[in-house]
Scaffold this motif. Structure first.
Motif, PDB file in Angstrom:
ATOM      1  N   LYS A 210      96.088  42.531 -16.630  1.00  0.00           N
ATOM      2  CA  LYS A 210      96.947  42.319 -17.800  1.00  0.00           C
ATOM      3  C   LYS A 210      98.400  42.709 -17.532  1.00  0.00           C
ATOM      4  CE  LYS A 210      96.274  46.714 -20.103  1.00  0.00           C
ATOM      5  NZ  LYS A 210      95.981  47.408 -21.318  1.00  0.00           N
ATOM      6  N   ASP A 211      98.624  43.632 -16.601  1.00  0.00           N
ATOM      7  CA  ASP A 211      99.994  44.018 -16.266  1.00  0.00           C
ATOM      8  C   ASP A 211     100.776  42.844 -15.679  1.00  0.00           C
ATOM      9  OD1 ASP A 211     100.065  46.668 -17.140  1.00  0.00           O
ATOM     10  OD2 ASP A 211      99.155  47.402 -15.294  1.00  0.00           O
ATOM     11  N   ARG A 212     100.104  41.982 -14.951  1.00  0.00           N
ATOM     12  CA  ARG A 212     100.785  40.820 -14.384  1.00  0.00           C
ATOM     13  C   ARG A 212     101.203  39.859 -15.489  1.00  0.00           C
ATOM     14  NH1 ARG A 212      98.213  38.401  -9.111  1.00  0.00           N
ATOM     15  NH2 ARG A 212     100.271  37.471  -9.095  1.00  0.00           N
ATOM     16  N   VAL A 213     100.340  39.672 -16.465  1.00  0.00           N
ATOM     17  CA  VAL A 213     100.644  38.760 -17.566  1.00  0.00           C
ATOM     18  C   VAL A 213     101.783  39.310 -18.414  1.00  0.00           C
ATOM     19  CG1 VAL A 213      99.708  37.665 -19.642  1.00  0.00           C
ATOM     20  CG2 VAL A 213      98.277  37.878 -17.601  1.00  0.00           C
ATOM     21  N   VAL A 214     101.679  40.572 -18.795  1.00  0.00           N
ATOM     22  CA  VAL A 214     102.706  41.202 -19.624  1.00  0.00           C
ATOM     23  C   VAL A 214     104.023  41.290 -18.848  1.00  0.00           C
ATOM     24  CG1 VAL A 214     103.369  43.334 -20.820  1.00  0.00           C
ATOM     25  CG2 VAL A 214     101.029  42.481 -20.998  1.00  0.00           C
ATOM     26  N   GLY A 215     103.947  41.604 -17.572  1.00  0.00           N
ATOM     27  CA  GLY A 215     105.143  41.691 -16.747  1.00  0.00           C
ATOM     28  C   GLY A 215     105.864  40.356 -16.652  1.00  0.00           C
ATOM     29  N   SER A 216     105.101  39.294 -16.469  1.00  0.00           N
ATOM     30  CA  SER A 216     105.701  37.959 -16.400  1.00  0.00           C
ATOM     31  C   SER A 216     106.375  37.589 -17.712  1.00  0.00           C
ATOM     32  CB  SER A 216     104.640  36.918 -16.050  1.00  0.00           C
ATOM     33  OG  SER A 216     104.152  37.139 -14.752  1.00  0.00           O
ATOM     34  N   ALA A 217     105.752  37.961 -18.815  1.00  0.00           N
ATOM     35  CA  ALA A 217     106.343  37.688 -20.127  1.00  0.00           C
ATOM     36  C   ALA A 217     107.654  38.456 -20.303  1.00  0.00           C
ATOM     37  CB  ALA A 217     105.358  38.042 -21.235  1.00  0.00           C
ATOM     38  N   LYS A 218     107.685  39.702 -19.825  1.00  0.00           N
ATOM     39  CA  LYS A 218     108.911  40.506 -19.930  1.00  0.00           C
ATOM     40  C   LYS A 218     110.040  39.899 -19.095  1.00  0.00           C
ATOM     41  CE  LYS A 218     107.229  45.130 -21.009  1.00  0.00           C
ATOM     42  NZ  LYS A 218     107.099  46.512 -20.527  1.00  0.00           N
ATOM     43  N   VAL A 219     109.691  39.352 -17.936  1.00  0.00           N
ATOM     44  CA  VAL A 219     110.706  38.724 -17.087  1.00  0.00           C
ATOM     45  C   VAL A 219     111.334  37.543 -17.833  1.00  0.00           C
ATOM     46  CG1 VAL A 219     111.085  37.386 -14.967  1.00  0.00           C
ATOM     47  CG2 VAL A 219     109.712  39.471 -14.898  1.00  0.00           C
ATOM     48  N   VAL A 220     110.500  36.720 -18.429  1.00  0.00           N
ATOM     49  CA  VAL A 220     111.004  35.558 -19.175  1.00  0.00           C
ATOM     50  C   VAL A 220     111.853  36.020 -20.352  1.00  0.00           C
ATOM     51  CG1 VAL A 220     110.323  33.576 -20.585  1.00  0.00           C
ATOM     52  CG2 VAL A 220     109.121  34.056 -18.453  1.00  0.00           C
ATOM     53  N   LYS A 221     111.357  36.989 -21.098  1.00  0.00           N
ATOM     54  CA  LYS A 221     112.105  37.529 -22.242  1.00  0.00           C
ATOM     55  C   LYS A 221     113.453  38.074 -21.788  1.00  0.00           C
ATOM     56  CE  LYS A 221     111.906  41.530 -25.263  1.00  0.00           C
ATOM     57  NZ  LYS A 221     111.135  42.740 -25.559  1.00  0.00           N
ATOM     58  N   GLY A 222     113.463  38.777 -20.658  1.00  0.00           N
ATOM     59  CA  GLY A 222     114.695  39.351 -20.134  1.00  0.00           C
ATOM     60  C   GLY A 222     115.700  38.282 -19.748  1.00  0.00           C
ATOM     61  N   LYS A 223     115.212  37.217 -19.126  1.00  0.00           N
ATOM     62  CA  LYS A 223     116.108  36.130 -18.727  1.00  0.00           C
ATOM     63  C   LYS A 223     116.730  35.465 -19.946  1.00  0.00           C
ATOM     64  CE  LYS A 223     114.063  35.141 -14.273  1.00  0.00           C
ATOM     65  NZ  LYS A 223     113.696  34.141 -13.300  1.00  0.00           N
ATOM     66  N   ILE A 224     115.949  35.299 -20.999  1.00  0.00           N
ATOM     67  CA  ILE A 224     116.457  34.690 -22.229  1.00  0.00           C
ATOM     68  C   ILE A 224     117.508  35.591 -22.871  1.00  0.00           C
ATOM     69  CG2 ILE A 224     115.837  34.015 -24.594  1.00  0.00           C
ATOM     70  CD1 ILE A 224     113.117  33.065 -23.380  1.00  0.00           C
ATOM     71  N   LYS A 225     117.205  36.891 -22.956  1.00  0.00           N
ATOM     72  CA  LYS A 225     118.165  37.832 -23.541  1.00  0.00           C
ATOM     73  C   LYS A 225     119.451  37.894 -22.729  1.00  0.00           C
ATOM     74  CE  LYS A 225     116.763  41.870 -25.385  1.00  0.00           C
ATOM     75  NZ  LYS A 225     115.997  43.134 -25.524  1.00  0.00           N
ATOM     76  N   GLU A 226     119.313  37.882 -21.410  1.00  0.00           N
ATOM     77  CA  GLU A 226     120.481  37.940 -20.542  1.00  0.00           C
ATOM     78  C   GLU A 226     121.355  36.699 -20.736  1.00  0.00           C
ATOM     79  OE1 GLU A 226     121.629  38.403 -15.818  1.00  0.00           O
ATOM     80  OE2 GLU A 226     119.525  38.376 -16.403  1.00  0.00           O
ATOM     81  N   ALA A 227     120.723  35.537 -20.786  1.00  0.00           N
ATOM     82  CA  ALA A 227     121.472  34.287 -20.992  1.00  0.00           C
ATOM     83  C   ALA A 227     122.156  34.273 -22.355  1.00  0.00           C
ATOM     84  CB  ALA A 227     120.547  33.090 -20.844  1.00  0.00           C
ATOM     85  N   ALA A 228     121.439  34.746 -23.378  1.00  0.00           N
ATOM     86  CA  ALA A 228     122.024  34.792 -24.716  1.00  0.00           C
ATOM     87  C   ALA A 228     123.216  35.747 -24.739  1.00  0.00           C
ATOM     88  CB  ALA A 228     120.969  35.232 -25.737  1.00  0.00           C
ATOM     89  N   GLY A 229     123.079  36.871 -24.078  1.00  0.00           N
ATOM     90  CA  GLY A 229     124.174  37.835 -24.004  1.00  0.00           C
ATOM     91  C   GLY A 229     125.400  37.249 -23.326  1.00  0.00           C
ATOM     92  N   LYS A 230     125.187  36.489 -22.260  1.00  0.00           N
ATOM     93  CA  LYS A 230     126.301  35.843 -21.564  1.00  0.00           C
ATOM     94  C   LYS A 230     126.975  34.816 -22.462  1.00  0.00           C
ATOM     95  CE  LYS A 230     124.781  36.364 -16.789  1.00  0.00           C
ATOM     96  NZ  LYS A 230     124.315  35.680 -15.571  1.00  0.00           N
ATOM     97  N   MET A 231     126.170  34.000 -23.149  1.00  0.00           N
ATOM     98  CA  MET A 231     126.725  32.959 -24.016  1.00  0.00           C
ATOM     99  C   MET A 231     127.499  33.547 -25.186  1.00  0.00           C
ATOM    100  SD  MET A 231     124.010  29.753 -24.149  1.00  0.00           S
ATOM    101  CE  MET A 231     123.388  30.304 -25.682  1.00  0.00           C
ATOM    102  N   LEU A 232     126.990  34.657 -25.718  1.00  0.00           N
ATOM    103  CA  LEU A 232     127.622  35.261 -26.890  1.00  0.00           C
ATOM    104  C   LEU A 232     128.698  36.278 -26.521  1.00  0.00           C
ATOM    105  CD1 LEU A 232     124.384  35.859 -29.002  1.00  0.00           C
ATOM    106  CD2 LEU A 232     126.081  34.049 -29.321  1.00  0.00           C
ATOM    107  N   GLY A 233     128.829  36.567 -25.244  1.00  0.00           N
ATOM    108  CA  GLY A 233     129.791  37.573 -24.817  1.00  0.00           C
ATOM    109  C   GLY A 233     129.363  38.978 -25.217  1.00  0.00           C
TER     110      GLY A 233
END
Length: 62
Positions: A8-31
């Motif tokens: 389950k750590d692999r599944v949850v970890g993969s989800a966190k990576v995706v969530k992190g990439k989305i948050k990072e991209a949103a942060g860049k777009m919004l400054g």
């Protein structure tokens, strides 16, 4: 028959990576440097958790 279910750590970890990439991209777009930093942190946590799950999976296989 071998159990091929991922740890389950692999599944949850993969989800966190995706969530992190989305948050990072949103942060860049919004400054928003804070949101961008949180995204990077989530991504790193996810990679670590995914790696830990991979180790558990490898140990199960032996």
């Amino acid at each position: 028959m071998e159990d091929k279910i991922m740890d389950k750590d692999r599944v949850v970890g993969s989800a966190k990576v995706v969530k992190g990439k989305i948050k990072e991209a949103a942060g860049k777009m919004l400054g928003d440097a804070k949101l961008e930093a949180e995204g990077k942190a989530d991504e790193i946590q996810g990679k670590v958790q995914n790696a830990a799950g991979g180790v558990k999976d490898a140990l199960k296989g032996e």
